[in-house]
Design an enzyme around this catalytic site. Sequence first.
Site, PDB file in Angstrom:
ATOM      1  N   GLU A  38      -5.156   2.716   6.911  1.00 24.73           N
ATOM      2  CA  GLU A  38      -5.135   1.635   6.088  1.00 24.73           C
ATOM      3  C   GLU A  38      -3.939   1.070   5.835  1.00 24.73           C
ATOM      4  O   GLU A  38      -2.824   1.454   5.486  1.00 24.73           O
ATOM      5  CB  GLU A  38      -5.509   2.879   4.548  1.00 24.73           C
TER       6      GLU A  38
ATOM      7  N   ASP B 115      -6.058  -2.843   1.935  1.00 22.71           N
ATOM      8  CA  ASP B 115      -6.091  -2.251   0.590  1.00 22.71           C
ATOM      9  C   ASP B 115      -5.183  -3.383  -0.073  1.00 22.71           C
ATOM     10  O   ASP B 115      -5.774  -4.184  -0.900  1.00 22.71           O
ATOM     11  CB  ASP B 115      -5.257  -1.000   0.733  1.00 22.71           C
TER      12      ASP B 115
ATOM     13  N   LYS C  38      -9.145  -2.191  -5.418  1.00 27.17           N
ATOM     14  CA  LYS C  38      -8.782  -1.645  -6.658  1.00 27.17           C
ATOM     15  C   LYS C  38      -9.169  -2.604  -7.843  1.00 27.17           C
ATOM     16  O   LYS C  38      -9.093  -3.866  -7.487  1.00 27.17           O
ATOM     17  CB  LYS C  38      -7.292  -1.550  -6.805  1.00 27.17           C
TER      18      LYS C  38
ATOM     19  N   GLN D 216      -6.164  10.917   1.979  1.00 27.02           N
ATOM     20  CA  GLN D 216      -5.359   9.893   2.400  1.00 27.02           C
ATOM     21  C   GLN D 216      -3.914  10.421   2.907  1.00 27.02           C
ATOM     22  O   GLN D 216      -3.110  11.067   1.819  1.00 27.02           O
ATOM     23  CB  GLN D 216      -5.265   8.923   1.234  1.00 27.02           C
TER      24      GLN D 216
ATOM     25  N   TRP E 278     -10.442   7.124  -6.226  1.00 23.48           N
ATOM     26  CA  TRP E 278      -9.050   7.834  -6.456  1.00 23.48           C
ATOM     27  C   TRP E 278      -8.652   7.649  -7.842  1.00 23.48           C
ATOM     28  O   TRP E 278      -8.653   6.551  -8.561  1.00 23.48           O
ATOM     29  CB  TRP E 278      -7.972   7.198  -5.505  1.00 23.48           C
TER      30      TRP E 278
ATOM     31  N   ASP F 209      -2.639   6.027   5.455  1.00 23.27           N
ATOM     32  CA  ASP F 209      -1.990   4.860   4.613  1.00 23.27           C
ATOM     33  C   ASP F 209      -0.525   4.450   4.793  1.00 23.27           C
ATOM     34  O   ASP F 209       0.283   5.082   4.399  1.00 23.27           O
ATOM     35  CB  ASP F 209      -2.297   5.146   3.191  1.00 23.27           C
TER      36      ASP F 209
ATOM     37  N   LYS G  24      -0.377   9.541   3.436  1.00 30.70           N
ATOM     38  CA  LYS G  24       0.699   8.558   3.021  1.00 30.70           C
ATOM     39  C   LYS G  24       1.839   8.806   4.154  1.00 30.70           C
ATOM     40  O   LYS G  24       2.009   9.689   4.394  1.00 30.70           O
ATOM     41  CB  LYS G  24       1.227   8.263   2.074  1.00 30.70           C
TER      42      LYS G  24
END
Length: 369
Positions: A218, A241, A265, A162, A320, A193, A164
Amino acid sequence: MRIDQINDYKVQLPVKGGTYRMASDDVDALDSTIVEIVTDDGLTGWGETCPIGPVYQPHHALGARAAIAEIAPGLIGAEVASIRLLAKRMDELLNGHGYAKAALDMAFLDLLGQKLRVPVSTLLGGALTDRVPAYYSLIVGPPEETARIAAEKVKGGYLRLQVKISGKDLEEDAANVHKVWVAVGYRSRIAVDGNRGLTVAAAIHLDRLCQTIAFVFEQPCNTMDEASTLKGRVTHPIYLDENTEDQNTVLRAISLDIADGFGFKVTRLGDLTKMATMRDLCAIRSLPHSCDDAWGGDIMAAACVHLASTVEPRRFEGAWIAQEYIEGHFDAKNPIVIENGHIAVPQLPGLGIKPEPGLFGQAVAMYGS
Protein backbone atom coordinates in the site's frame (compact mmCIF):
# COMPACT_ATOMS: atom_id res chain seq x y z
CA MET A 1 -36.35 21.74 5.38
CA ARG A 2 -33.98 24.69 5.26
CA ILE A 3 -30.65 25.33 6.99
CA ASP A 4 -31.18 27.66 9.92
CA GLN A 5 -27.84 27.46 11.74
CA ILE A 6 -24.37 25.94 11.34
CA ASN A 7 -22.15 25.45 14.38
CA ASP A 8 -18.47 24.54 14.24
CA TYR A 9 -16.73 22.75 17.14
CA LYS A 10 -13.08 21.97 17.88
CA VAL A 11 -12.58 18.62 19.65
CA GLN A 12 -9.28 17.13 20.82
CA LEU A 13 -8.94 13.36 20.41
CA PRO A 14 -5.89 12.11 22.35
CA VAL A 15 -4.31 8.88 21.10
CA LYS A 16 -4.96 6.09 23.59
CA GLY A 17 -1.92 4.09 24.68
CA GLY A 18 0.74 6.46 23.38
CA THR A 19 2.01 7.74 20.06
CA TYR A 20 0.60 6.54 16.73
CA ARG A 21 3.68 6.00 14.55
CA MET A 22 3.85 5.83 10.76
CA ALA A 23 6.41 6.76 8.10
CA SER A 24 5.26 10.35 7.58
CA ASP A 25 4.58 11.48 11.15
CA ASP A 26 4.13 10.59 14.83
CA VAL A 27 0.79 11.60 16.31
CA ASP A 28 -0.17 12.00 19.98
CA ALA A 29 -3.51 13.84 19.63
CA LEU A 30 -5.87 14.79 16.83
CA ASP A 31 -7.73 18.06 16.28
CA SER A 32 -11.19 17.13 14.98
CA THR A 33 -13.65 19.61 13.50
CA ILE A 34 -17.30 18.81 14.20
CA VAL A 35 -20.09 20.44 12.19
CA GLU A 36 -23.64 20.74 13.49
CA ILE A 37 -26.37 21.85 11.08
CA VAL A 38 -29.78 22.80 12.50
CA THR A 39 -32.80 23.16 10.21
CA ASP A 40 -35.92 25.27 10.49
CA ASP A 41 -38.01 22.21 11.35
CA GLY A 42 -35.83 21.28 14.33
CA LEU A 43 -33.67 18.49 12.88
CA THR A 44 -29.92 18.39 13.58
CA GLY A 45 -27.33 16.85 11.28
CA TRP A 46 -23.70 16.09 12.16
CA GLY A 47 -20.46 15.95 10.18
CA GLU A 48 -16.77 15.56 11.00
CA THR A 49 -13.34 16.04 9.46
CA CYS A 50 -10.14 15.14 11.30
CA PRO A 51 -6.83 15.48 9.41
CA ILE A 52 -4.05 13.34 10.91
CA GLY A 53 -1.67 16.27 11.40
CA PRO A 54 -0.55 18.79 8.76
CA VAL A 55 1.88 16.63 6.75
CA TYR A 56 0.04 13.37 6.06
CA GLN A 57 -2.04 15.07 3.35
CA PRO A 58 -2.50 18.69 2.17
CA HIS A 59 -5.20 18.99 4.86
CA HIS A 60 -5.00 20.56 8.29
CA ALA A 61 -7.41 21.37 11.10
CA LEU A 62 -7.13 25.17 10.89
CA GLY A 63 -7.68 24.94 7.13
CA ALA A 64 -10.88 22.94 7.67
CA ARG A 65 -12.36 25.55 9.98
CA ALA A 66 -11.26 28.42 7.74
CA ALA A 67 -12.89 26.74 4.75
CA ILE A 68 -16.13 26.19 6.67
CA ALA A 69 -16.09 29.87 7.62
CA GLU A 70 -16.04 30.72 3.90
CA ILE A 71 -18.84 28.31 3.01
CA ALA A 72 -21.25 28.27 5.95
CA PRO A 73 -22.74 31.78 5.67
CA GLY A 74 -23.71 31.09 2.07
CA LEU A 75 -25.60 27.93 3.04
CA ILE A 76 -27.95 29.58 5.53
CA GLY A 77 -31.49 29.34 4.19
CA ALA A 78 -30.60 26.65 1.64
CA GLU A 79 -33.06 23.80 1.15
CA VAL A 80 -31.79 20.35 2.20
CA ALA A 81 -33.30 18.20 -0.52
CA SER A 82 -30.74 17.77 -3.30
CA ILE A 83 -27.26 16.75 -2.14
CA ARG A 84 -25.92 17.51 -5.62
CA LEU A 85 -27.35 21.02 -5.53
CA LEU A 86 -25.80 21.65 -2.12
CA ALA A 87 -22.43 20.40 -3.41
CA LYS A 88 -22.73 22.79 -6.36
CA ARG A 89 -23.48 25.63 -3.97
CA MET A 90 -20.40 24.83 -1.85
CA ASP A 91 -18.20 24.81 -4.96
CA GLU A 92 -19.58 28.23 -5.91
CA LEU A 93 -18.65 29.54 -2.46
CA LEU A 94 -15.14 28.05 -2.29
CA ASN A 95 -12.89 26.28 -4.76
CA GLY A 96 -11.32 23.03 -3.53
CA HIS A 97 -10.94 22.14 0.18
CA GLY A 98 -12.92 18.92 -0.24
CA TYR A 99 -11.86 17.65 3.19
CA ALA A 100 -13.80 20.53 4.79
CA LYS A 101 -16.79 20.20 2.45
CA ALA A 102 -16.92 16.50 3.39
CA ALA A 103 -18.04 17.36 6.93
CA LEU A 104 -20.88 19.48 5.58
CA ASP A 105 -21.88 16.81 3.03
CA MET A 106 -21.98 14.28 5.87
CA ALA A 107 -24.34 16.52 7.84
CA PHE A 108 -26.56 17.06 4.77
CA LEU A 109 -26.93 13.30 4.32
CA ASP A 110 -27.60 12.88 8.04
CA LEU A 111 -30.41 15.44 7.81
CA LEU A 112 -31.90 14.00 4.64
CA GLY A 113 -31.84 10.48 6.07
CA GLN A 114 -33.64 11.66 9.19
CA LYS A 115 -36.21 13.52 7.09
CA LEU A 116 -36.88 10.48 4.90
CA ARG A 117 -36.54 8.08 7.86
CA VAL A 118 -33.84 5.99 6.21
CA PRO A 119 -30.18 5.33 7.11
CA VAL A 120 -27.46 7.08 5.12
CA SER A 121 -26.51 3.73 3.55
CA THR A 122 -29.88 3.80 1.75
CA LEU A 123 -29.12 7.25 0.33
CA LEU A 124 -25.75 5.92 -0.92
CA GLY A 125 -27.34 3.10 -2.90
CA GLY A 126 -28.40 0.59 -0.27
CA ALA A 127 -26.62 -1.67 2.21
CA LEU A 128 -25.58 -5.16 1.13
CA THR A 129 -24.85 -6.31 4.67
CA ASP A 130 -25.68 -5.38 8.26
CA ARG A 131 -22.05 -5.68 9.48
CA VAL A 132 -18.77 -4.89 7.77
CA PRO A 133 -15.25 -6.19 8.45
CA ALA A 134 -12.77 -3.78 10.03
CA TYR A 135 -9.02 -3.93 9.60
CA TYR A 136 -6.39 -3.23 12.22
CA SER A 137 -3.39 -0.95 11.69
CA LEU A 138 -0.13 -2.13 13.27
CA ILE A 139 1.96 0.98 13.86
CA VAL A 140 5.73 1.11 13.34
CA GLY A 141 7.36 -0.76 16.21
CA PRO A 142 9.73 -3.61 17.19
CA PRO A 143 9.12 -6.75 15.07
CA GLU A 144 8.44 -9.08 18.02
CA GLU A 145 5.90 -6.70 19.57
CA THR A 146 4.24 -6.07 16.19
CA ALA A 147 3.89 -9.81 15.63
CA ARG A 148 2.45 -10.33 19.12
CA ILE A 149 -0.23 -7.69 18.55
CA ALA A 150 -0.96 -9.11 15.09
CA ALA A 151 -1.65 -12.57 16.50
CA GLU A 152 -3.82 -11.06 19.23
CA LYS A 153 -5.90 -9.08 16.74
CA VAL A 154 -6.43 -12.05 14.41
CA LYS A 155 -7.58 -14.09 17.39
CA GLY A 156 -9.97 -11.21 18.12
CA GLY A 157 -11.63 -11.57 14.71
CA TYR A 158 -9.75 -9.20 12.39
CA LEU A 159 -9.60 -10.57 8.85
CA ARG A 160 -7.10 -7.99 7.58
CA LEU A 161 -4.02 -6.36 9.10
CA GLN A 162 -2.18 -3.30 7.90
CA VAL A 163 1.52 -3.40 8.78
CA LYS A 164 3.04 0.08 8.78
CA ILE A 165 6.70 0.38 7.87
CA SER A 166 9.10 3.25 8.46
CA GLY A 167 11.00 3.28 5.16
CA LYS A 168 14.16 4.10 7.14
CA ASP A 169 15.56 0.64 7.91
CA LEU A 170 14.62 -1.91 5.25
CA GLU A 171 15.97 -4.86 7.22
CA GLU A 172 13.79 -3.97 10.21
CA ASP A 173 10.81 -3.33 7.94
CA ALA A 174 11.33 -6.73 6.33
CA ALA A 175 11.68 -8.33 9.76
CA ASN A 176 8.34 -6.79 10.77
CA VAL A 177 6.61 -8.26 7.73
CA HIS A 178 8.21 -11.70 8.21
CA LYS A 179 7.38 -11.81 11.93
CA VAL A 180 3.75 -10.87 11.29
CA TRP A 181 3.51 -13.51 8.57
CA VAL A 182 4.88 -16.19 10.89
CA ALA A 183 2.41 -15.10 13.57
CA VAL A 184 -0.75 -15.03 11.45
CA GLY A 185 -0.05 -16.66 8.05
CA TYR A 186 -3.15 -17.05 5.91
CA ARG A 187 -5.49 -16.45 8.85
CA SER A 188 -5.53 -12.76 7.94
CA ARG A 189 -4.91 -10.75 4.78
CA ILE A 190 -1.91 -8.43 5.10
CA ALA A 191 -1.31 -4.97 3.68
CA VAL A 192 2.19 -3.50 4.03
CA ASP A 193 1.74 0.28 4.20
CA GLY A 194 4.67 2.51 3.28
CA ASN A 195 2.71 5.77 3.73
CA ARG A 196 4.78 7.24 0.84
CA GLY A 197 8.02 6.63 2.76
CA LEU A 198 9.99 4.49 0.27
CA THR A 199 12.00 5.31 -2.81
CA VAL A 200 11.37 3.17 -5.87
CA ALA A 201 14.66 1.33 -5.27
CA ALA A 202 13.77 0.68 -1.63
CA ALA A 203 10.28 -0.56 -2.57
CA ILE A 204 11.79 -3.05 -5.05
CA HIS A 205 14.35 -4.13 -2.45
CA LEU A 206 11.69 -4.71 0.22
CA ASP A 207 9.56 -6.58 -2.29
CA ARG A 208 12.51 -8.94 -2.94
CA LEU A 209 13.19 -9.40 0.78
CA CYS A 210 9.56 -10.46 1.32
CA GLN A 211 8.92 -12.24 -1.98
CA THR A 212 7.51 -15.44 -0.45
CA ILE A 213 4.96 -13.60 1.73
CA ALA A 214 1.43 -12.86 0.53
CA PHE A 215 0.55 -9.19 0.98
CA VAL A 216 -0.56 -6.09 -0.89
CA PHE A 217 1.87 -3.16 -1.03
CA GLU A 218 0.00 0.00 0.00
CA GLN A 219 1.33 3.38 -1.16
CA PRO A 220 5.03 2.49 -0.95
CA CYS A 221 6.21 5.64 -2.76
CA ASN A 222 5.26 9.30 -2.71
CA THR A 223 3.93 9.94 -6.23
CA MET A 224 1.83 8.21 -8.84
CA ASP A 225 4.73 8.48 -11.27
CA GLU A 226 6.88 6.47 -8.86
CA ALA A 227 4.07 3.94 -8.36
CA SER A 228 3.73 3.53 -12.13
CA THR A 229 7.39 2.49 -12.42
CA LEU A 230 6.79 -0.36 -9.95
CA LYS A 231 4.25 -2.07 -12.19
CA GLY A 232 5.78 -5.30 -13.44
CA ARG A 233 8.90 -4.87 -11.29
CA VAL A 234 7.48 -6.06 -7.98
CA THR A 235 5.81 -9.31 -6.99
CA HIS A 236 3.10 -7.84 -4.80
CA PRO A 237 -0.06 -5.96 -5.88
CA ILE A 238 0.19 -2.18 -5.55
CA TYR A 239 -2.59 -0.23 -3.83
CA LEU A 240 -2.79 3.56 -3.90
CA ASP A 241 -3.86 5.46 -0.80
CA GLU A 242 -2.49 8.97 -0.22
CA ASN A 243 -2.37 9.66 -3.97
CA THR A 244 -6.15 9.33 -4.31
CA GLU A 245 -6.75 13.02 -3.67
CA ASP A 246 -9.68 13.46 -6.09
CA GLN A 247 -11.88 11.61 -8.55
CA ASN A 248 -9.76 12.52 -11.56
CA THR A 249 -6.65 11.03 -9.97
CA VAL A 250 -8.45 7.76 -9.29
CA LEU A 251 -9.78 7.70 -12.85
CA ARG A 252 -6.25 8.29 -14.18
CA ALA A 253 -4.80 5.52 -12.01
CA ILE A 254 -7.44 3.10 -13.26
CA SER A 255 -7.09 4.06 -16.92
CA LEU A 256 -3.27 3.77 -16.79
CA ASP A 257 -3.50 0.44 -14.90
CA ILE A 258 -1.22 1.76 -12.15
CA ALA A 259 -3.18 0.42 -9.17
CA ASP A 260 -4.45 -3.05 -8.28
CA GLY A 261 -6.63 -1.58 -5.55
CA PHE A 262 -7.16 1.50 -3.38
CA GLY A 263 -7.28 2.77 0.17
CA PHE A 264 -10.12 5.30 -0.06
CA LYS A 265 -10.75 7.97 2.56
CA VAL A 266 -13.96 9.99 2.76
CA THR A 267 -12.48 13.41 3.40
CA ARG A 268 -9.61 12.96 0.94
CA LEU A 269 -11.95 12.26 -1.98
CA GLY A 270 -14.13 15.18 -0.96
CA ASP A 271 -17.25 13.62 0.54
CA LEU A 272 -19.38 10.48 0.81
CA THR A 273 -21.16 11.24 -2.47
CA LYS A 274 -17.90 11.42 -4.45
CA MET A 275 -16.60 8.31 -2.71
CA ALA A 276 -19.75 6.43 -3.75
CA THR A 277 -18.98 7.37 -7.36
CA MET A 278 -15.48 5.90 -7.00
CA ARG A 279 -17.01 2.78 -5.45
CA ASP A 280 -19.07 2.29 -8.59
CA LEU A 281 -16.11 3.00 -10.87
CA CYS A 282 -14.04 0.38 -9.05
CA ALA A 283 -16.94 -2.07 -9.37
CA ILE A 284 -16.81 -1.73 -13.16
CA ARG A 285 -13.12 -2.72 -13.20
CA SER A 286 -13.44 -5.15 -10.25
CA LEU A 287 -10.88 -3.26 -8.16
CA PRO A 288 -10.88 -3.80 -4.37
CA HIS A 289 -10.78 -0.89 -1.94
CA SER A 290 -11.29 0.11 1.67
CA CYS A 291 -13.70 2.69 3.11
CA ASP A 292 -12.16 4.70 5.92
CA ASP A 293 -10.66 8.03 6.87
CA ALA A 294 -7.56 9.52 8.44
CA TRP A 295 -9.06 9.78 11.96
CA GLY A 296 -12.14 10.93 13.82
CA GLY A 297 -14.79 9.95 16.35
CA ASP A 298 -18.19 8.26 16.07
CA ILE A 299 -19.51 10.64 13.42
CA MET A 300 -16.72 9.88 10.99
CA ALA A 301 -16.85 6.18 11.90
CA ALA A 302 -20.59 6.03 11.16
CA ALA A 303 -20.06 7.68 7.77
CA CYS A 304 -17.34 5.17 6.81
CA VAL A 305 -19.44 2.19 7.90
CA HIS A 306 -22.55 3.33 6.03
CA LEU A 307 -20.58 3.58 2.80
CA ALA A 308 -18.70 0.34 3.49
CA SER A 309 -22.00 -1.54 3.75
CA THR A 310 -22.82 -0.61 0.14
CA VAL A 311 -19.63 -2.16 -1.33
CA GLU A 312 -19.82 -5.67 -2.77
CA PRO A 313 -18.16 -7.83 -0.07
CA ARG A 314 -15.75 -9.67 -2.40
CA ARG A 315 -14.15 -6.35 -3.37
CA PHE A 316 -14.18 -4.83 0.08
CA GLU A 317 -10.83 -4.42 1.86
CA GLY A 318 -12.30 -3.41 5.20
CA ALA A 319 -13.06 -0.23 7.13
CA TRP A 320 -10.58 1.46 9.42
CA ILE A 321 -12.02 3.55 12.25
CA ALA A 322 -10.13 5.15 15.13
CA GLN A 323 -12.27 3.57 17.86
CA GLU A 324 -9.48 1.37 19.24
CA TYR A 325 -7.14 4.37 19.53
CA ILE A 326 -9.38 6.89 21.31
CA GLU A 327 -11.28 6.96 24.60
CA GLY A 328 -15.05 7.22 24.83
CA HIS A 329 -17.82 7.88 22.33
CA PHE A 330 -19.82 10.86 21.09
CA ASP A 331 -23.06 8.87 21.47
CA ALA A 332 -22.99 6.47 24.43
CA LYS A 333 -26.36 4.93 23.43
CA ASN A 334 -25.43 4.20 19.82
CA PRO A 335 -21.63 3.98 19.70
CA ILE A 336 -19.76 2.74 16.64
CA VAL A 337 -17.70 -0.16 17.95
CA ILE A 338 -15.60 -3.01 16.59
CA GLU A 339 -16.68 -6.41 17.88
CA ASN A 340 -14.96 -9.60 16.72
CA GLY A 341 -13.27 -7.62 13.96
CA HIS A 342 -16.56 -6.34 12.53
CA ILE A 343 -18.71 -3.21 12.84
CA ALA A 344 -22.51 -3.20 12.91
CA VAL A 345 -24.08 -0.86 10.34
CA PRO A 346 -26.23 1.80 12.10
CA GLN A 347 -29.92 1.19 11.41
CA LEU A 348 -31.39 4.44 12.74
CA PRO A 349 -32.33 7.22 10.28
CA GLY A 350 -29.46 9.37 9.04
CA LEU A 351 -26.00 8.57 10.38
CA GLY A 352 -27.54 7.01 13.47
CA ILE A 353 -25.36 9.10 15.79
CA LYS A 354 -26.68 11.70 18.22
CA PRO A 355 -23.83 13.31 20.23
CA GLU A 356 -24.53 13.92 23.90
CA PRO A 357 -25.86 17.49 24.44
CA GLY A 358 -23.05 19.86 25.42
CA LEU A 359 -20.38 17.21 24.81
CA PHE A 360 -18.33 19.44 22.50
CA GLY A 361 -18.52 22.54 24.68
CA GLN A 362 -18.84 26.00 23.17
CA ALA A 363 -18.84 26.27 19.40
CA VAL A 364 -15.75 28.01 18.00
CA ALA A 365 -17.94 29.57 15.29
CA MET A 366 -21.68 29.97 14.72
CA TYR A 367 -23.39 30.94 11.49
CA GLY A 368 -27.05 31.88 11.00
CA SER A 369 -29.74 32.65 13.55
